[in-house]
Scaffold this motif. Structure first.
Motif, short mmCIF file in Angstrom:
data_model
loop_
_atom_site.label_atom_id
_atom_site.label_comp_id
_atom_site.label_asym_id
_atom_site.label_seq_id
_atom_site.Cartn_x
_atom_site.Cartn_y
_atom_site.Cartn_z
N GLN A 170 0.84 -1.19 0.00
CA GLN A 170 0.00 0.00 0.00
C GLN A 170 0.87 1.24 0.00
OE1 GLN A 170 -2.44 -0.70 3.49
NE2 GLN A 170 -4.04 -1.65 2.25
N LEU A 171 0.78 1.99 -1.07
CA LEU A 171 1.60 3.19 -1.22
C LEU A 171 1.29 4.22 -0.13
CD1 LEU A 171 3.76 4.34 -3.14
CD2 LEU A 171 1.90 5.45 -4.41
N ASP A 172 0.04 4.29 0.28
CA ASP A 172 -0.35 5.32 1.25
C ASP A 172 0.17 5.03 2.66
OD1 ASP A 172 -2.02 3.23 1.90
OD2 ASP A 172 -3.88 4.29 1.43
N LYS A 173 0.82 3.89 2.87
CA LYS A 173 1.46 3.62 4.16
C LYS A 173 2.78 4.38 4.29
CE LYS A 173 -0.32 -0.81 5.77
NZ LYS A 173 0.06 -2.16 6.25
N LEU A 174 3.30 4.84 3.17
CA LEU A 174 4.56 5.58 3.18
C LEU A 174 4.32 7.05 3.48
CD1 LEU A 174 6.25 4.18 -0.08
CD2 LEU A 174 6.83 3.58 2.28
N PRO A 175 5.29 7.73 4.10
CA PRO A 175 5.21 9.19 4.22
C PRO A 175 5.09 9.82 2.83
CG PRO A 175 6.99 8.32 5.57
CD PRO A 175 6.50 7.18 4.72
N LYS A 176 4.50 10.99 2.76
CA LYS A 176 4.20 11.62 1.48
C LYS A 176 5.44 11.76 0.59
CE LYS A 176 1.80 15.53 -0.63
NZ LYS A 176 1.07 16.80 -0.40
N LYS A 177 6.55 12.18 1.18
CA LYS A 177 7.77 12.37 0.39
C LYS A 177 8.25 11.06 -0.22
CE LYS A 177 9.69 16.60 2.36
NZ LYS A 177 10.87 17.24 3.00
N LEU A 178 8.10 9.96 0.52
CA LEU A 178 8.51 8.67 -0.01
C LEU A 178 7.53 8.18 -1.08
CD1 LEU A 178 9.88 6.72 3.08
CD2 LEU A 178 11.13 7.88 1.27
N GLN A 179 6.26 8.53 -0.94
CA GLN A 179 5.30 8.21 -2.00
C GLN A 179 5.72 8.88 -3.31
OE1 GLN A 179 1.09 8.67 -1.11
NE2 GLN A 179 1.47 8.37 1.08
N GLU A 180 6.14 10.12 -3.20
CA GLU A 180 6.60 10.86 -4.39
C GLU A 180 7.85 10.22 -4.97
OE1 GLU A 180 7.12 14.78 -2.90
OE2 GLU A 180 4.95 15.21 -2.77
N SER A 181 8.74 9.79 -4.07
CA SER A 181 9.98 9.16 -4.51
C SER A 181 9.70 7.86 -5.26
CB SER A 181 10.88 8.88 -3.31
OG SER A 181 12.06 8.22 -3.69
N GLU A 182 8.72 7.09 -4.79
CA GLU A 182 8.36 5.83 -5.44
C GLU A 182 7.86 6.05 -6.86
OE1 GLU A 182 8.27 2.20 -3.99
OE2 GLU A 182 9.94 3.50 -3.48
N GLN A 183 7.30 7.22 -7.11
CA GLN A 183 6.70 7.50 -8.41
C GLN A 183 7.58 8.36 -9.31
OE1 GLN A 183 2.21 8.22 -7.95
NE2 GLN A 183 2.94 8.53 -5.85
N ALA A 184 8.74 8.74 -8.82
CA ALA A 184 9.64 9.61 -9.59
C ALA A 184 10.29 8.85 -10.75
CB ALA A 184 10.71 10.19 -8.67
N ASP A 185 10.64 9.59 -11.79
CA ASP A 185 11.32 8.98 -12.93
C ASP A 185 12.70 8.49 -12.51
OD1 ASP A 185 9.22 9.57 -14.60
OD2 ASP A 185 10.08 11.45 -15.30
N ARG A 186 13.09 7.33 -13.05
CA ARG A 186 14.40 6.77 -12.76
C ARG A 186 15.44 7.41 -13.69
NH1 ARG A 186 14.15 0.50 -13.18
NH2 ARG A 186 16.08 0.65 -11.99
N GLN A 187 16.60 7.68 -13.14
CA GLN A 187 17.66 8.32 -13.91
C GLN A 187 18.95 7.50 -13.79
OE1 GLN A 187 17.14 11.01 -15.77
NE2 GLN A 187 15.02 11.27 -15.08
N ARG A 188 19.71 7.45 -14.87
CA ARG A 188 21.03 6.82 -14.87
C ARG A 188 21.98 7.66 -15.72
NH1 ARG A 188 19.08 4.27 -11.37
NH2 ARG A 188 19.31 2.05 -10.88
N ILE A 189 23.24 7.69 -15.31
CA ILE A 189 24.21 8.42 -16.12
C ILE A 189 24.44 7.64 -17.41
CG2 ILE A 189 25.31 9.45 -14.10
CD1 ILE A 189 27.60 7.46 -14.42
N PRO A 190 24.79 8.32 -18.52
CA PRO A 190 24.99 7.63 -19.79
C PRO A 190 26.27 6.80 -19.79
CG PRO A 190 25.54 9.95 -20.02
CD PRO A 190 24.94 9.78 -18.65
N GLN A 191 26.33 5.81 -20.67
CA GLN A 191 27.50 4.94 -20.77
C GLN A 191 28.78 5.74 -20.97
OE1 GLN A 191 27.27 1.75 -23.59
NE2 GLN A 191 25.16 1.21 -23.05
N GLU A 192 28.68 6.81 -21.73
CA GLU A 192 29.88 7.61 -22.06
C GLU A 192 30.56 8.19 -20.82
OE1 GLU A 192 26.89 7.96 -23.42
OE2 GLU A 192 27.25 7.11 -25.41
N ASP A 193 29.81 8.25 -19.71
CA ASP A 193 30.38 8.81 -18.49
C ASP A 193 31.10 7.78 -17.63
OD1 ASP A 193 29.36 11.22 -19.26
OD2 ASP A 193 27.84 11.36 -17.69
N PHE A 194 30.99 6.48 -18.00
CA PHE A 194 31.68 5.48 -17.17
C PHE A 194 32.39 4.39 -17.94
CE2 PHE A 194 27.26 3.85 -17.52
CZ PHE A 194 27.49 2.55 -17.95
N ALA A 195 32.17 4.29 -19.24
CA ALA A 195 32.84 3.26 -20.04
C ALA A 195 33.76 3.94 -21.05
CB ALA A 195 31.80 2.38 -20.75
#
Length: 202
Positions: A170-195
């Motif tokens: 249940q998402l609503d069991k989380l504090p509001k800020k964590l609910q927002e975090s669960e729904q935030a877009d995932r980000q990763r650095i591009p390959q060019e920055d580590f390979a």
């Protein structure tokens, strides 16, 4: 709520630049879980995946302490977590401590022990995903306290804690800020920055 969580799972599928194994695309670190105990056979499968991970000189330096919600040991693990992780991790049906042996059997430093633990946890994460189990690895753990609480022998080091549970909850069991975090877009650095090919690029 169930539909909302399904949408979150779909939204968390990695938007990769190159096609990769589906289980890797689907894996993420949830903070909500179904209220369901991990099946014993499936828990054994997680540890079996860890067991067959690659390790330097086949030393297999990984160790785990785990406890189900409701057990005294579970509460002891919770008590060792950071204040931030205490906001959500107690709702997981199972918690683990990930530990590695710092030396070889001859007493020499095993420089690659932490690397091997990481490989082992990677294997466990893929196996978990196959079983519809989410793992949330936590650096926020008081390792000194955990080692004392669980009588971890000298020469072994608590590296992290892991919340384990079936995707859902249940998402609503989380504090509001964590609910927002669960729904935030995932980000990763591009390959060019580590390979880097042939030479380090700053």
């Amino acid at each position: 709520m169930k539909k909302e969580l399904e949408q979150i799972r779909l939204g968390n599928i990695a938007d990769t630049n190159h096609e990769i194994f589906a289980l890797l695309k689907q894996r993420y670190s949830p903070r909500t879980f179904r209220e369901e105990k991990i099946k014993k056979g499936q828990l054994n499968q997680l540890f079996e995946a860890a067991r067959w991970s690659a390790s330097s000189n086949n030393l297999q330096p990984w160790r785990f302490i785990y406890a189900e919600k409701g057990a005294e040991a579970f509460d002891k693990i919770v008590d060792c977590l950071s204040d931030f992780n205490k906001k959500w991790a107690p709702e997981a049906p199972l918690l683990m401590l990930a530990i590695y042996k710092e030396t070889t059997d001859e007493g020499k430093e095993n420089f690659h022990a932490l690397h091997d633990l990481g490989l082992c946890l990677g294997s466990m994460s893929v196996q978990a995903q196959y079983l519809d189990i989410g793992l949330h690895h936590m650096a926020g753990v008081d390792w000194k306290k955990a080692e004392k609480e669980f009588n971890v022998p000298d020469g072994y080091h608590v590296s992290s804690a892991i919340a384990v549970g079936y995707y859902g909850g249940q998402l609503d069991k989380l504090p509001k800020k964590l609910q927002e975090s669960e729904q935030a877009d995932r980000q990763r650095i591009p390959q060019e920055d580590f390979a880097f090919k042939e030479v380090w690029e700053s």
